[in-house]
Design an enzyme around this catalytic site. Structure first.
Site, PDB file in Angstrom:
ATOM      1  N   ASP A 212       0.844  -1.184   0.000  1.00 53.45           N
ATOM      2  CA  ASP A 212       0.000   0.000   0.000  1.00 53.45           C
ATOM      3  C   ASP A 212       0.884   1.241   0.000  1.00 53.45           C
ATOM      4  O   ASP A 212       2.110   1.132  -0.019  1.00 53.45           O
ATOM      5  CB  ASP A 212      -0.923   0.002   1.225  1.00 53.45           C
ATOM      6  CG  ASP A 212      -0.165   0.203   2.525  1.00 53.45           C
ATOM      7  OD1 ASP A 212       1.088   0.262   2.507  1.00 53.45           O
ATOM      8  OD2 ASP A 212      -0.821   0.336   3.567  1.00 53.45           O
ATOM      9  N   ASP A 214       1.428   4.728   2.279  1.00 47.89           N
ATOM     10  CA  ASP A 214       1.052   5.346   3.552  1.00 47.89           C
ATOM     11  C   ASP A 214       1.447   6.818   3.570  1.00 47.89           C
ATOM     12  O   ASP A 214       2.592   7.162   3.288  1.00 47.89           O
ATOM     13  CB  ASP A 214       1.776   4.643   4.712  1.00 47.89           C
ATOM     14  CG  ASP A 214       1.586   3.142   4.689  1.00 47.89           C
ATOM     15  OD1 ASP A 214       0.496   2.690   5.026  1.00 47.89           O
ATOM     16  OD2 ASP A 214       2.548   2.420   4.306  1.00 47.89           O
ATOM     17  N   ASP A 316      -3.311   4.582   2.601  1.00 44.71           N
ATOM     18  CA  ASP A 316      -3.648   4.946   3.981  1.00 44.71           C
ATOM     19  C   ASP A 316      -3.334   6.421   4.190  1.00 44.71           C
ATOM     20  O   ASP A 316      -2.215   6.860   3.926  1.00 44.71           O
ATOM     21  CB  ASP A 316      -2.782   4.137   4.966  1.00 44.71           C
ATOM     22  CG  ASP A 316      -3.541   2.970   5.569  1.00 44.71           C
ATOM     23  OD1 ASP A 316      -4.766   2.910   5.395  1.00 44.71           O
ATOM     24  OD2 ASP A 316      -2.895   2.135   6.222  1.00 44.71           O
TER      25      ASP A 316
HETATM   26  N1  DCT Z   1       2.153   0.142  11.733  1.00 42.03           N
HETATM   27  C1  DCT Z   1       2.257  -0.389  13.006  1.00 42.03           C
HETATM   28  N2  DCT Z   1       1.199  -1.022  13.558  1.00 42.03           N
HETATM   29  C2  DCT Z   1       0.045  -1.160  12.872  1.00 42.03           C
HETATM   30  C3  DCT Z   1      -0.082  -0.633  11.583  1.00 42.03           C
HETATM   31  C4  DCT Z   1       1.014   0.004  11.017  1.00 42.03           C
HETATM   32  O1  DCT Z   1       3.294  -0.259  13.640  1.00 42.03           O
HETATM   33  N3  DCT Z   1      -0.978  -1.797  13.439  1.00 42.03           N
HETATM   34  C5  DCT Z   1       3.281   0.849  11.143  1.00 42.03           C
HETATM   35  C6  DCT Z   1       4.382  -0.052  10.712  1.00 42.03           C
HETATM   36  C7  DCT Z   1       4.600   0.247   9.278  1.00 42.03           C
HETATM   37  C8  DCT Z   1       3.682   1.383   8.936  1.00 42.03           C
HETATM   38  O2  DCT Z   1       2.835   1.574  10.033  1.00 42.03           O
HETATM   39  C9  DCT Z   1       2.921   1.137   7.692  1.00 42.03           C
HETATM   40  O3  DCT Z   1       2.232  -0.098   7.735  1.00 42.03           O
HETATM   41  P1  DCT Z   1       2.195  -1.068   6.488  1.00 42.03           P
HETATM   42  O4  DCT Z   1       1.794  -0.331   5.266  1.00 42.03           O
HETATM   43  O5  DCT Z   1       1.364  -2.240   6.880  1.00 42.03           O
HETATM   44  O6  DCT Z   1       3.701  -1.559   6.394  1.00 42.03           O
HETATM   45  P2  DCT Z   1       4.833  -1.219   5.355  1.00 42.03           P
HETATM   46  O7  DCT Z   1       6.086  -1.380   6.098  1.00 42.03           O
HETATM   47  O8  DCT Z   1       4.563   0.084   4.686  1.00 42.03           O
HETATM   48  O9  DCT Z   1       4.723  -2.421   4.348  1.00 42.03           O
HETATM   49  P3  DCT Z   1       4.359  -2.372   2.786  1.00 42.03           P
HETATM   50  O10 DCT Z   1       5.578  -1.853   2.118  1.00 42.03           O
HETATM   51  O11 DCT Z   1       4.053  -3.764   2.390  1.00 42.03           O
HETATM   52  O12 DCT Z   1       3.175  -1.458   2.645  1.00 42.03           O
HETATM   53 MG    MG Z   2       2.798   0.420   3.579  1.00 44.04          MG
END
Ligand code: DCT
Ligand code: MG
Length: 392
Positions: A212, A214, A316
């Protein structure tokens, strides 16, 4: 200190950097086994890049971690995740089991798997796991790339997953993330000039793809950011950029957190979980109209990307007040394991609680303010780790 073994082992345990000038001489003269690698025990004390020098080992451990997580065995999953992160942080290839002497975080089970891979080129347990019908079934259920069990369940009930399954199953590239950034920035600036948009998550850590995109949004004047998510979403929606969105309100209040226990969950900011309609350029309404005219029908949303001029991408949007921004940025940059380890370090080593909102010092009974990530590391007595080193 070269010949002082107790200083050496102590330094390693505490995570102080140690330089071995002549490992072989030390080994011969002192008749001691000197570790090949050194690593501090907490993930947040180390620099973990990606993909690392031991991809076969880390991928094997990741399969077992995932399998344990899918089975609801969080403890076991975490143990494999820690082993995986440790191996990814090593600066060279592991040649044999003796290289792993003295390293923390490697449980017996992980060592068995590593040995299997080092000796046989693959782990039978990993192969069996991948082939098991249970694992395969769970992978289908949670098939959307990077989506956990909880999210998958939510999507199934809302039918979103089925509609956009093929798109969401395909990783988001850095170019796509940049393209979404341009759209989000334009929308944010039009509803609240002066607001700042930061790309967080895996892309901020330098990953070239993710499940995703963020974004963290704030405004230098505290209070101006209130209600911003709803306005941005309305703007994006009117411009035809959203296929789906679900907004949650900010429920975080420092005073209401009680005896210095700021929440460790991430859901307290004003936040929008959305699915973007990412076009190959231009206004999505024009593309859609053009396509409908050309085909004489509604675009088929179950088709995979490539056959039409847009695709679905998970986005997000998180809004933080400027006073919490450093904590929010640290929290939303991840990785999940890195964040988790920072919170564990805070509690066990510093008697502090860290969340994406605040840092509370239980001994001093007060919140510690920070306006940058560097300050938070420093409050916690940790050396600063830049985003690219947080890929644990
Ligand atoms: N995060 C966290 N706890 C959660 C949700 C999110 O600590 N319940 C933090 C950790 C990473 C960040 O927010 C973004 O989450 P993701 O998009 O799920 O992770 P990502 O590392 O960006 O992985 P991807 O590259 O696959 O999107
Ligand atoms: Mg992410």
């Amino acid at each position: 200190h070269l010949l002082d073994i107790s200083w050496y082992t102590e330094s390693m345990r505490e995570g102080r950097p140690v330089a071995i000038l002549d490992r072989h001489r030390l080994q011969e003269e002192q008749s001691v086994e000197v570790p090949v690698f050194s690593a501090a025990s907490y993930v947040c004390q180390r620099h973990t890049g990606q993909p690392g020098h031991n991809p076969l080992l880390t991928e094997s451990l990741a399969v077992l971690a995932e399998s344990a997580e899918l089975n609801g065995d969080e403890g076991r999953g975490l143990a494999f995740r820690r082993s995986e992160a440790l191996l990814r942080s090593l600066d060279r290839r592991v040649q044999g089991m003796t290289d792993l002497r003295g390293l923390p975080c490697l449980g017996e089970h992980s060592r068995r798997v590593i040995q299997d891979v080092l000796v046989n080129g693959r782990s039978s347990e990993v192969e069996e796991t991948k082939a098991s019908s249970r694992y395969k079934a769970m992978k289908v259920l949670t098939g959307v790339f990077g989506v956990g069990v909880k999210t998958a369940k939510r999507w199934f009930t809302e039918g979103i997953c089925l509609k956009h399954y093929a798109d969401l199953n395909q990783p988001v590239t850095r170019d796509e993330a940049d393209s979404v950034s341009v759209t989000v920035e334009a929308a944010v600036c039009s509803v609240l000039p002066g607001a700042q948009v930061t790309l967080a998550g895996g892309f901020r850590r330098g990953k070239t793809s993710g499940h995703d995109v963020d974004f963290l949004i704030t405004h230098p004047d505290e209070g101006k950011e209130e209600g911003l998510v709803r306005k941005v979403v309305a703007c994006l929606e009117s411009r035809g950029f959203l296929l789906y969105h679900q907004t949650t309100k900010n429920t975080y209040q420092e005073s209401a957190q009680g005896a210095g226990r700021p929440s460790s969950n991430m859901d307290r900011f004003e936040r929008c979980f959305s699915i973007f309609k990412l076009t190959n350029g231009g206004d999505p309404r024009d593309t859609r109209r053009a396509q409908e005219q050309a085909e004489g029908r509604e675009p088929d949303q179950t088709a995979s990307a490539g056959s039409r001029p847009w695709r679905a991408v998970r986005v997000d949007l998180v809004v933080s007040p400027i006073s919490q921004f450093a904590f929010a940025l640290l929290g939303w940059t991840g990785s999940k394991l890195f964040e988790r380890e920072m919170r564990r370090w805070a509690v066990h080593e510093k008697s502090m609680t860290l969340s994406s909102h605040a840092l509370y010092d239980k001994n001093q009974e007060r919140y510690l303010r920070a306006s940058s990530e560097e300050e938070i590391f420093s409050h916690l007595g940790l050396e600063y780790v830049s985003p690219s080193g947080r890929n644990a």
